[in-house]
Motif scaffolding. Structure first.
Motif, mmCIF file in Angstrom:
data_model
loop_
_atom_site.group_PDB
_atom_site.id
_atom_site.type_symbol
_atom_site.label_atom_id
_atom_site.label_comp_id
_atom_site.label_asym_id
_atom_site.label_seq_id
_atom_site.Cartn_x
_atom_site.Cartn_y
_atom_site.Cartn_z
ATOM 1 N N TYR A 3 -14.772 -4.374 1.487
ATOM 2 C CA TYR A 3 -15.696 -4.384 0.344
ATOM 3 C C TYR A 3 -15.718 -4.380 -1.120
ATOM 4 O O TYR A 3 -14.542 -3.380 -1.279
ATOM 5 N N PRO A 4 -16.199 -4.317 -2.231
ATOM 6 C CA PRO A 4 -16.261 -4.332 -3.074
ATOM 7 C C PRO A 4 -16.204 -2.403 -3.716
ATOM 8 O O PRO A 4 -17.305 -2.808 -4.118
ATOM 9 N N SER A 5 -15.739 -2.249 -3.528
ATOM 10 C CA SER A 5 -15.404 0.003 -3.750
ATOM 11 C C SER A 5 -15.036 -0.040 -5.999
ATOM 12 O O SER A 5 -14.489 -1.057 -6.176
ATOM 13 N N GLU A 6 -16.073 1.016 -6.147
ATOM 14 C CA GLU A 6 -15.152 1.337 -7.547
ATOM 15 C C GLU A 6 -15.055 2.256 -7.943
ATOM 16 O O GLU A 6 -14.587 3.005 -8.723
ATOM 17 N N LYS A 7 -14.373 3.061 -6.378
ATOM 18 C CA LYS A 7 -13.172 3.980 -6.607
ATOM 19 C C LYS A 7 -12.345 3.931 -6.586
ATOM 20 O O LYS A 7 -11.316 4.965 -6.425
ATOM 21 N N TYR A 8 -11.606 2.661 -6.681
ATOM 22 C CA TYR A 8 -9.854 2.544 -6.409
ATOM 23 C C TYR A 8 -10.084 1.351 -7.426
ATOM 24 O O TYR A 8 -10.527 0.863 -7.855
ATOM 25 N N GLY A 9 -8.753 2.006 -7.463
ATOM 26 C CA GLY A 9 -7.634 0.888 -8.453
ATOM 27 C C GLY A 9 -7.554 -0.362 -7.784
ATOM 28 O O GLY A 9 -7.856 -0.248 -6.710
ATOM 29 N N TYR A 10 -7.246 -1.374 -8.592
ATOM 30 C CA TYR A 10 -7.141 -2.780 -8.622
ATOM 31 C C TYR A 10 -5.908 -3.411 -8.218
ATOM 32 O O TYR A 10 -4.995 -2.766 -9.754
ATOM 33 N N ILE A 11 -5.094 -4.245 -7.047
ATOM 34 C CA ILE A 11 -3.793 -4.376 -7.849
ATOM 35 C C ILE A 11 -3.947 -6.239 -7.775
ATOM 36 O O ILE A 11 -4.940 -6.602 -6.400
ATOM 37 N N ILE A 12 -3.720 -6.893 -8.689
ATOM 38 C CA ILE A 12 -4.195 -8.545 -8.818
ATOM 39 C C ILE A 12 -2.706 -8.966 -8.428
ATOM 40 O O ILE A 12 -2.208 -9.560 -9.480
ATOM 41 N N PRO A 13 -2.341 -10.086 -7.096
ATOM 42 C CA PRO A 13 -1.211 -10.542 -6.862
ATOM 43 C C PRO A 13 -1.320 -11.615 -7.650
ATOM 44 O O PRO A 13 -2.275 -12.444 -7.621
ATOM 45 N N ALA A 14 -0.184 -12.898 -7.791
ATOM 46 C CA ALA A 14 -0.071 -14.028 -8.184
ATOM 47 C C ALA A 14 -0.609 -14.575 -6.981
ATOM 48 O O ALA A 14 -1.083 -16.097 -7.472
ATOM 49 N N ASP A 15 -0.593 -14.565 -5.630
ATOM 50 C CA ASP A 15 -1.226 -15.222 -5.078
ATOM 51 C C ASP A 15 -1.539 -15.351 -3.503
ATOM 52 O O ASP A 15 -1.538 -13.665 -3.882
ATOM 53 N N ARG A 16 -2.067 -15.680 -2.311
ATOM 54 C CA ARG A 16 -2.397 -14.413 -1.473
ATOM 55 C C ARG A 16 -1.561 -14.482 -0.055
ATOM 56 O O ARG A 16 -1.892 -14.402 0.757
ATOM 57 N N GLU A 17 0.083 -14.386 -0.830
ATOM 58 C CA GLU A 17 0.616 -14.292 0.745
ATOM 59 C C GLU A 17 0.669 -12.977 0.952
ATOM 60 O O GLU A 17 0.417 -12.368 0.039
ATOM 61 N N GLN A 18 1.871 -13.399 2.259
ATOM 62 C CA GLN A 18 1.694 -11.619 2.525
ATOM 63 C C GLN A 18 2.402 -10.802 1.584
ATOM 64 O O GLN A 18 1.929 -8.766 1.724
ATOM 65 N N ILE A 19 3.689 -11.586 0.726
ATOM 66 C CA ILE A 19 4.164 -10.459 0.014
ATOM 67 C C ILE A 19 4.319 -11.589 -0.976
ATOM 68 O O ILE A 19 4.254 -12.711 -1.219
ATOM 69 N N SER A 20 3.617 -10.885 -2.783
ATOM 70 C CA SER A 20 3.705 -11.557 -3.725
ATOM 71 C C SER A 20 4.096 -10.746 -5.168
ATOM 72 O O SER A 20 4.178 -10.114 -4.786
ATOM 73 N N ARG A 21 4.311 -11.716 -5.866
ATOM 74 C CA ARG A 21 4.475 -10.903 -7.075
ATOM 75 C C ARG A 21 2.990 -10.725 -8.055
ATOM 76 O O ARG A 21 1.883 -11.037 -7.195
ATOM 77 N N VAL A 22 2.963 -9.317 -8.001
ATOM 78 C CA VAL A 22 2.156 -8.931 -8.875
ATOM 79 C C VAL A 22 1.456 -9.458 -10.694
ATOM 80 O O VAL A 22 2.578 -9.668 -10.889
ATOM 81 N N GLU A 23 0.397 -9.563 -10.445
ATOM 82 C CA GLU A 23 -0.033 -10.022 -11.512
ATOM 83 C C GLU A 23 0.121 -8.937 -12.598
ATOM 84 O O GLU A 23 0.315 -9.341 -13.851
ATOM 85 N N THR A 24 -0.725 -7.859 -12.117
ATOM 86 C CA THR A 24 -1.951 -6.792 -13.361
ATOM 87 C C THR A 24 -1.902 -5.834 -12.411
ATOM 88 O O THR A 24 -2.213 -5.990 -11.056
ATOM 89 N N PHE A 25 -2.430 -5.565 -13.283
ATOM 90 C CA PHE A 25 -3.427 -4.106 -12.383
ATOM 91 C C PHE A 25 -4.444 -3.701 -12.805
ATOM 92 O O PHE A 25 -4.789 -4.349 -14.342
ATOM 93 N N ARG A 26 -5.669 -3.410 -11.916
ATOM 94 C CA ARG A 26 -6.754 -3.442 -13.187
ATOM 95 C C ARG A 26 -7.285 -1.565 -12.983
ATOM 96 O O ARG A 26 -7.369 -1.132 -10.971
ATOM 97 N N GLU A 27 -8.234 -1.036 -13.556
ATOM 98 C CA GLU A 27 -8.634 0.384 -13.194
ATOM 99 C C GLU A 27 -9.759 0.184 -12.656
ATOM 100 O O GLU A 27 -10.467 -0.881 -12.225
ATOM 101 N N LYS A 28 -10.717 1.173 -11.860
ATOM 102 C CA LYS A 28 -11.586 1.380 -12.023
ATOM 103 C C LYS A 28 -12.444 0.685 -11.751
ATOM 104 O O LYS A 28 -12.967 0.677 -12.960
ATOM 105 N N PRO A 29 -13.611 -0.819 -11.522
ATOM 106 C CA PRO A 29 -14.367 -1.604 -11.843
ATOM 107 C C PRO A 29 -15.920 -0.815 -11.499
ATOM 108 O O PRO A 29 -15.772 0.043 -11.031
ATOM 109 N N ASP A 30 -16.483 -1.549 -12.030
ATOM 110 C CA ASP A 30 -17.778 -1.678 -11.447
ATOM 111 C C ASP A 30 -18.409 -2.429 -10.700
ATOM 112 O O ASP A 30 -17.130 -3.294 -10.440
ATOM 113 N N LEU A 31 -19.487 -2.695 -9.830
ATOM 114 C CA LEU A 31 -19.634 -3.579 -8.876
ATOM 115 C C LEU A 31 -19.696 -5.120 -9.329
ATOM 116 O O LEU A 31 -18.626 -5.124 -8.254
#
Lengths: 443, 443
Positions: free
Chosen positions: A151-179
């Motif tokens: 679910y779109p949680s506001e209480k976790y940080g996010y990892i933005i991967p380069a693609d939707r593969e099982q193993i991906s390169r990491v594009e960037t990190f994001r802090e806890k977002p708003d909804l």
């Protein structure tokens, strides 16, 4: 697999069962293998062993937790004690130098770092193994586990991967977002950052030396209090270029609130509890030896311990922290390396405690300046040492220790003692430790 | 005014605050005059005195309640002790013979009989005075107070008066009706029967001798256990021809359930309690010294004592009795004529108790066959008598009493003692009382 379990956290959110000396990961409330109850740390250890019976586990923790870890896991794990609590970067660096300098682990060996308290499936630990393999194959310098969001949680940080593969390169990190932002992340295939990393031990040491001035483990340990509080994400992961993330899509729960914790309980009650037939969706944990009767309770969490009583609507139970922070009180129960104590009664000029010593254990040899103490042995056998004199003790024996009297007791069998403290200034600070008399090798 | 207060009842419905030795009428939870808390019996006594400062009050009760009555009302009331509990007819007859034979009350004097636990207005007691006046004017042999019903209740008996006047002849009595019948009664101007009667003392004795074979108070007391259980309504009131009822239309509440009791509380909490802002219509009474935190509780009753914890929807709280009857447990707190005791810890082979003795009071001189006891004095001063030897005691003093050792302690100032009992068979039955040694006049 070399694995470092980060065991942190105060006990505010699962009050009154957790407290400053008993963090949530030690509460034995989860269904265990043999029909009994196990704690989060016991569960995680069991799951690791199921995946890799030869895994070497090191728990990085503060000194207040050492007794609980030893009591629950014995000598099966190594413990790297932080002299005081810092953030994850110093804790991980200290554990890395402990592994190299104390445990003599080779620098090229992959290490997996993860929190001690995720409530996860077996496959999670299989993926930790995969992380270690990716490191040893040099697929990347740092490999992360990313949790498939539910679910779109506001209480976790996010990892933005380069693609939707099982193993991906990491594009960037994001802090806890708003909804709204969280929803956007989910559309892009982002993953929750659960603080799970794998890399070679040498990589950790390299990052440690880049940012911290220390020689080896002993030196680091001594100067630990000077380290600044900084997370491993911020100090290392977010700056790393050679970075992969592996998707984990199984159950991943943070049992950090009563609401989530109750979902992991097997039944709806633990301890002496009666729920009448009009109760619905209510979980009750009672650690006291008195009956709890619940009638007409709907969607509630009830938790009872010697420290206090929580009666909360499940949804409200997530907001407990500020209320608990205002409560300053005597800790009523604690596990120690030698056994446990339970405070039975607190009066202005006296305190009564039940002390249980495990076989083969004893207290420090100590005295108090401002209080008299009286021990009445109620069960078990052992030996007391009182101002240098040794006395065998058995049920019914009484030992009076006026202020200044040096004393300890050693348990041959499980020993129960009622200790009455009498004095105007009863405090844990009033304790002077003494060396054992010469020729006395106990403890 | 001669008044007999019938103090009966077990403590099931207000569990866990009330129990077999602490009935609901002794719970200090009602707002008192000086900002403190008072019990129902204290409130009723205060109200009687406000109406008639010269009233002579006799409490008819079982022996378990004597200590609580003395502790709460001192020697302001006379106590007529029933050797065992029967119904109201034997209890009232015993009290009548006590008044004549022990208190030497003239037989022509009017006596008002009423339960000890109605929560009523000042005017109720003014009407008791009116009842006594009607008796002394020979308006009828027996005069009742009838409560103006506020709803068609199925839980009270009804008095059917001949008319709707303030004072009426009684047509008949009716048992607890069903709802439809109760509605019918209300349309006819019927009144609730609250068990309040007035008559001359001689009338009570006449009715007693008609149905019970006894000489005087001593004889009656000794054979009390043989009396059959029968109510005064059934044995006397329903058979009397010369019968009036006086209407009372003020507040009349039976604080017999948590739901009704909470309505009489001044605030919503007593003791260490935090209700967060999301709680609604919730009452909490906490007798323990640990914090209770309530979040999101709606329409609830929460009651916490050393005997147990009740968490109930207000409406459900009326149905507590069968659940409480199933709970058999150690009584954890009791008021005694000499002070109080609190059970702190119960283990298989030991029990720890805090004993508080009021100044000028002592225990019986006694011993135990199957357990050792240890006293640690934690506050106050007094004198112990141990196997015939007198010892002054002060805080920090320790007295060991092996099985068989005769012991007592006498309080000069309020004396607090932690008592540790050690033995395989700890029970209240294991207590042998002994006469004090000659020349020892204490107690």
């Amino acid at each position: 697999m070399q694995i470092i379990l980060l065991s942190g956290g105060s006990g505010k959110r699962l009050w009154p069962l957790s407290n400053d000396v008993r963090s949530k990961q030690f509460l034995k409330m989860l269904p265990g293998r043999d029909g009994g109850q196990e704690s989060m740390i016991m569960r995680v250890y069991r799951q690791i062993m199921a995946v890799d019976p030869k895994a070497s586990v090191t728990v990085a923790t503060g000194k207040k937790q050492v007794s609980s870890i030893v009591n629950q896991l014995g000598d099966k794990v190594k413990i790297c004690v932080e002299p005081e609590r810092r953030d994850t970067f110093p804790a991980i660096c200290l554990a890395a130098s402990y592994l190299r300098d104390v445990q003599k682990v080779p620098e090229e060996e992959p290490v997996v770092i993860c929190p001690v308290d995720p409530y996860v499936e077996h496959t999670y630990f299989q993926m930790l193994n995969q992380l270690a393999r990716l490191v040893s194959e040099d697929s990347a310098r740092l490999v992360l586990l990313g949790m498939e969001p539910t679910y779109p949680s506001e209480k976790y940080g996010y990892i933005i991967p380069a693609d939707r593969e099982q193993i991906s390169r990491v594009e960037t990190f994001r802090e806890k977002p708003d909804l709204e932002t969280a929803r956007e992340y989910l559309r892009c295939g982002a993953l929750w950052n659960g603080g799970v990393f794998a890399c070679r031990l040498g990589y950790l040491l390299e990052k440690a030396h880049e940012q911290i001035d220390f020689e080896g483990y002993g030196d680091f340990f001594e100067n630990y209090g000077k380290q600044k509080k900084i997370s491993f994400d911020y100090a290392v992961a977010e700056r790393e270029e050679s970075l992969l993330v592996v998707r984990y899509s199984g159950d991943w729960k943070d049992l950090g609130t009563w609401n989530t914790f109750s979902e992991a309980m097997e039944g709806s009650t633990l301890g002496r509890v009666t729920l009448n037939e009009t109760c619905e969706n209510t979980h009750v944990v009672n650690e006291l030896n008195v009956p709890v009767l619940c009638m007409g309770c709907k969607n509630m969490i009830i938790a009872v311990s010697g420290d206090g009583i929580l009666i909360s609507d499940k949804e409200q139970s997530s907001y407990i922290k500020p209320y608990v922070e205002e409560m300053t009180g005597q800790i009523m129960y604690a596990e120690k390396s030698w056994g446990s104590f339970t405070v039975l009664d607190v009066q202005e000029d006296s305190m009564t405690i039940r002390v249980v010593l495990m076989p083969g254990h004893g207290l420090h040899y100590h005295s108090h300046e401002h209080r008299d103490e009286v021990w009445t042995v109620t069960g078990g056998e052992g030996e007391a040492l009182i101002d240098g004199r040794r006395l065998p003790v058995k049920p019914g024996d009484v030992i009076s220790m006026p202020a200044g009297c040096k004393h300890t007791v050693y348990a041959r069998t499980e020993l129960s003692v009622i200790e009455v403290q009498v004095g105007r200034e009863i405090s844990v600070e009033d304790k002077q430790k003494h060396p054992l008399p010469e020729g006395d090798g106990k403890q």
